[in-house]
Motif scaffolding. Structure first.
Motif, PDB file in Angstrom:
ATOM      1  N   ALA A 108       7.400 -27.672  -3.310  1.00 57.09           N
ATOM      2  CA  ALA A 108       7.548 -29.028  -3.522  1.00 57.09           C
ATOM      3  C   ALA A 108       6.309 -29.812  -3.565  1.00 57.09           C
ATOM      4  CB  ALA A 108       8.708 -29.643  -2.810  1.00 57.09           C
ATOM      5  N   ASP A 126      14.891 -24.104  -1.972  1.00 56.96           N
ATOM      6  CA  ASP A 126      13.473 -23.870  -1.829  1.00 56.96           C
ATOM      7  C   ASP A 126      12.302 -25.100  -1.860  1.00 56.96           C
ATOM      8  OD1 ASP A 126      11.131 -22.622  -1.786  1.00 56.96           O
ATOM      9  OD2 ASP A 126      11.606 -20.931  -2.865  1.00 56.96           O
ATOM     10  N   LEU A 127      11.869 -25.595  -0.949  1.00 56.24           N
ATOM     11  CA  LEU A 127      11.008 -26.470  -1.069  1.00 56.24           C
ATOM     12  C   LEU A 127       9.462 -26.261  -0.701  1.00 56.24           C
ATOM     13  CD1 LEU A 127      13.062 -29.232   1.042  1.00 56.24           C
ATOM     14  CD2 LEU A 127      13.062 -28.667  -1.327  1.00 56.24           C
ATOM     15  N   TYR A 132      10.520 -27.558  -6.848  1.00 54.25           N
ATOM     16  CA  TYR A 132      11.470 -27.295  -5.855  1.00 54.25           C
ATOM     17  C   TYR A 132      13.106 -27.104  -6.669  1.00 54.25           C
ATOM     18  CZ  TYR A 132      13.892 -32.097  -6.476  1.00 54.25           C
ATOM     19  OH  TYR A 132      14.352 -33.054  -7.190  1.00 54.25           O
ATOM     20  N   ARG A 174      12.358 -24.856   5.129  1.00 55.47           N
ATOM     21  CA  ARG A 174      11.904 -25.303   3.753  1.00 55.47           C
ATOM     22  C   ARG A 174      12.339 -24.508   2.710  1.00 55.47           C
ATOM     23  NH1 ARG A 174       7.661 -28.755   3.200  1.00 55.47           N
ATOM     24  NH2 ARG A 174       7.090 -27.612   1.269  1.00 55.47           N
ATOM     25  N   ARG A 175      13.132 -23.153   3.181  1.00 54.63           N
ATOM     26  CA  ARG A 175      13.780 -22.409   2.142  1.00 54.63           C
ATOM     27  C   ARG A 175      14.855 -21.674   2.981  1.00 54.63           C
ATOM     28  NH1 ARG A 175       9.901 -18.151  -0.768  1.00 54.63           N
ATOM     29  NH2 ARG A 175       9.851 -17.340   1.416  1.00 54.63           N
TER      30      ARG A 175
END
Length: 321
Positions: A139, A135-136, A153, A103-104
């Protein structure tokens, strides 16, 4: 040189677009109205289609490139999976998409020979490099709608000491913090958006928000199908809540095109419903809206430089492919 059509359309739609005669274009007018309230990649409620994936393509022109250098072309694909929304990235038009499993993170790619992964570069060579940051972790998504985040995000790509891609509401802050504002930004434009949806309800509607021109206003485009008063099916396309295209008797009129005007500029609308009516699962229908310059005399031009307008492609399936 990769043609613009290969970035935007499945092969069946490209073949269809190339065979439409220019004389078939009809002109209607669609003027913007007040902004509607629904906001995801697809509409919400019982009449909404379910979005499988969203692929957004971008064209970047670095400031330090010479006139003969081709632009950089990137693709971001947001998709649903059993573990949640996923993001994939392709560093060129010809390169396959790479799933970003975390996710990042950061990842390096080459920009030579179709943009393969840096780990595959030949030893001793020094191909142009691209660094991707994403980078989520914060989010936020519209539950049950598009796998593309609404906010929280960023996805940023840097090549040759220039930011060549910056997507997401947190992108500007990341660039400012990471590079302390000491980095130039290339001109980057969204050139296409393809949304793949599953339509369980024949009367379902799909909605997308797009900008047909650089710096232009955002428009809400809705595509739907309904039963006409005569009992047959009809396809309709609305822009900002106003009906722009209405095609009836779809079992005979399953392919067609029409031109509407949005923000005073022509937007070609093409549809191909042959697969929906006459093929087995997954049974795909395709509707495309493509902005073009008023100086273009043809409905579709193959060369990328000759067809610079933004395109929205909606692919609807009866069941997940």
């Amino acid at each position: 040189m990769v043609s613009a059509s290969s970035l935007l359309l499945p092969s069946s739609m490209r073949d269809f677009a190339s065979c439409i005669g220019d004389g078939a274009v009809r002109v209607a007018c669609a003027s913007p109205s007040s902004t509607l309230t629904s906001g995801g990649g697809s509409g919400s409620g019982s009449g909404a289609a379910s979005t499988l994936a969203v692929t957004a393509s971008y064209r970047a022109t670095p400031l330090n490139s010479n006139a003969s250098s081709p632009p950089l072309l990137f693709r971001l694909t947001w998709a649903h999976s059993p573990v949640g929304p996923t993001l994939s990235f392709a560093p060129s038009a010809a390169a396959p998409s790479v799933l970003l499993r975390r996710r990042r993170g950061t990842r390096s790619f080459t920009l030579a020979d179709g943009g393969g992964d840096a780990d595959d570069a030949e030893a001793g060579s020094e191909p142009p490099m691209l660094a991707l940051f994403w980078d989520l972790t914060a989010a936020r998504y519209d539950p049950g709608a598009s796998p593309e985040p609404l906010y929280g995000y960023f996805v940023v790509a840097v090549a040759g000491a220039e930011v060549v891609l910056a997507v997401g509401d947190l992108a500007a802050e990341f660039v400012k913090t990471k590079f302390e504002g000491q980095i130039s930004k290339a001109r980057c434009l969204a050139v296409s958006r393809r949304e793949r949806v599953v339509v369980a309800d024949p009367a379902a509607m799909h909605t997308a928000r797009v900008r047909f021109s650089e710096g232009g206003p955002e428009h809400e485009v809705s595509v739907g199908c309904a039963t006409s008063s005569g009992g047959g099916e009809e396809l309709w396309v609305s822009v900002d809540g106003k009906r722009a295209v209405q095609a009836q008797r779809l079992r005979w009129n399953f392919r067609g095109n029409q031109t509407v005007f949005v923000d005073g500029a022509p937007v070609d609308v093409m549809w191909d419903l042959h697969g929906w009516w006459f093929r087995d699962t997954p049974g795909c229908a395709v509707v495309m809206l493509r902005a073009r310059s008023a100086l273009e005399s043809r409905l579709w031009l193959e060369e990328e430089g000759a067809a610079p307008g933004f395109s929205l492609v909606v692919q609807a399936f009866k069941a997940p492919p």
